[in-house]
Design an enzyme around this catalytic site. Sequence first.
Site, short mmCIF file in Angstrom:
data_model
loop_
_atom_site.label_atom_id
_atom_site.label_comp_id
_atom_site.label_asym_id
_atom_site.label_seq_id
_atom_site.Cartn_x
_atom_site.Cartn_y
_atom_site.Cartn_z
N LYS A 112 -0.42 3.33 1.75
CA LYS A 112 0.72 2.14 2.68
C LYS A 112 1.34 3.41 3.71
O LYS A 112 2.63 2.32 4.17
CB LYS A 112 2.05 2.52 1.28
CG LYS A 112 1.55 2.27 -0.18
CD LYS A 112 2.24 0.38 0.19
CE LYS A 112 1.82 0.16 -1.54
NZ LYS A 112 0.75 0.21 -2.33
C1 LIG Z 1 -0.50 -0.44 -2.64
C2 LIG Z 1 -1.53 0.37 -3.04
C3 LIG Z 1 -3.15 -0.21 -3.83
C4 LIG Z 1 -2.71 -2.70 -3.47
O1 LIG Z 1 -2.77 -2.53 -2.51
P1 LIG Z 1 -1.97 -4.79 -2.55
O2 LIG Z 1 -2.00 -4.37 -0.51
O3 LIG Z 1 -1.34 -4.44 -3.33
O4 LIG Z 1 -3.19 -5.02 -2.72
C5 LIG Z 1 -3.64 0.14 -4.09
N1 LIG Z 1 -4.07 1.55 -3.80
C6 LIG Z 1 -2.82 2.52 -4.17
C7 LIG Z 1 -2.96 4.00 -3.86
C8 LIG Z 1 -1.42 1.62 -3.76
O5 LIG Z 1 -0.52 2.22 -3.27
#
Ligand SMILES: *Cc1c(COP(=O)(O)O)cnc(C)c1O
Length: 495
Positions: A113
């Site tokens: 993120k």
């Molecule tokens: C948010 C997240 C995901 C999923 O990503 P999306 O964009 O929601 O598909 C996968 N792994 C981690 C560690 C995340 O924080």
Amino acid sequence: MQQLYYRSTRGGNAQATAAEAIIAGIAPDGGLYVPAWLPSLQISLEELLKLDYQGRAFHIMKLFLPDFSEEELLDCIDRAYGEKFSVPGIAPLTKGAGVFFLELFHGPTQAFKDMALTILPHLLKIAAQKQDLQQEIVILTATSGDTGKAALEGFSGVQGTKIIVFFPESGVSPIQKRQMVTQTGDNTHVIGIDGNFDDAQRGVKGMFTDIDLLAQMARHNFLFSSANSINIGRLIPQTVYYFHAYLQACAAGDIRLGDLVNFAVPTGNFGNILAGYYAKKMGLPIKTLLCAANENNVLADFFTGWIYDKRREFVSTMSPSMDILVSSNLERLLYNAYGENAAKVKGLMRELGAKGWYQVTGEAAANLGDFYGGYASEADTAAAIKEVFAKAGYLIDPHTAVAYAVHKKYRQVQQDETPTIVVSTASPFKFARDVMASLDLPVAEDDFDVMQALSSYSGIRVPAALGNLKSLPVRHRALCPKDRMRQEVEKILWK
Ligand SMILES: *Cc1c(COP(=O)(O)O)cnc(C)c1O
């Protein structure tokens, strides 16, 4: 040539500049903002090869942000992708166990993120200046753990903004809670509520549409905005690391410019992998995007039979950031698959709301051929962690393990030997308990002891930002009943 603008996936007459779309977050008709067309690279891959992450980000992101000046965009990139990351390459590529791993976890919160949430606050601030907004922007977020901390880090100290995060007091992990309550920055506010994530989410959504509160906000010169993954300002920065991964494999001599690669992406809300799809449409030589789900396998089924059906049991897994039954960003892919037919997308979303499922047929289904869907069970996930460590001495977290496991199944079934880049979305130390258990090692009571044990076993140092948490002072102690969230916001903003 006409300047790129943004449209809603559900039609309406929304036509927005990038700045407008970023500030609004969601389109007025409830749809998501999408670029009116996907821009092509105006620089060759050879030239991009000579640049660093920041240089690549500039040439890619400027295509999506024509209303930002070059100086403004460079300034945003500079503030985001610098010392906040613990490695100079920002998103390094590592080779091992027959694949490449693209490490997206070297930002301030050790998860992917950060790739977008370090830059979104700066994009938002400049967008507000362009719109001549006089108000201070207030980011209001409910979090089940990861997004809240990444947003807090991103907005901390950014002038002209405040961020207020509500979390379920007993619904996040001890480490996640410590990450949030130790957050620095005078413009950050963190409040625990005596309810679960849904209560927090409902409270926040209620405030966004509370006409009386919005009027008071306006009177006090404040404006709500969202750092949520449906904001196009989170998607745009994510296209960059797909190029960055590919170019690193070229620079290392593992592939040649122009060769095709596959990406395996651990998927929840479909934001990460959608950025990969955009990169492909912009000209990056990607063959197949492997959409990897955990036991909440709605997306795996969708890409197998073109039926999206959320009517199933919600499962809590060791890859919690992918525990999701309605993937918001899939709506953006449907918009492309249906040849930008917004009425069609609106209809499907209505069906999903009314009966819990919809089906994609005909030409639209044929347009989804860039994707392969698969899922990993909890046992598959643990086995993947074990296998990669045994083969390569390399630790992966459970989310990354889901993608690795799906890639293995794909390779077996499809007999496709195309070089594959597994997108690695979190530090294994952030999920040390499950990683230790997957390696059949004893798991201590205290989380910091678990991280230490994982470090001793693997010979990899605990990331400083996680290890240091233990000694950081608690700065946020506010708690409130779930039906008093609005009063808390008023107290912070003007009471
Ligand atoms: C948010 C997240 C995901 C999923 O990503 P999306 O964009 O929601 O598909 C996968 N792994 C981690 C560690 C995340 O924080």
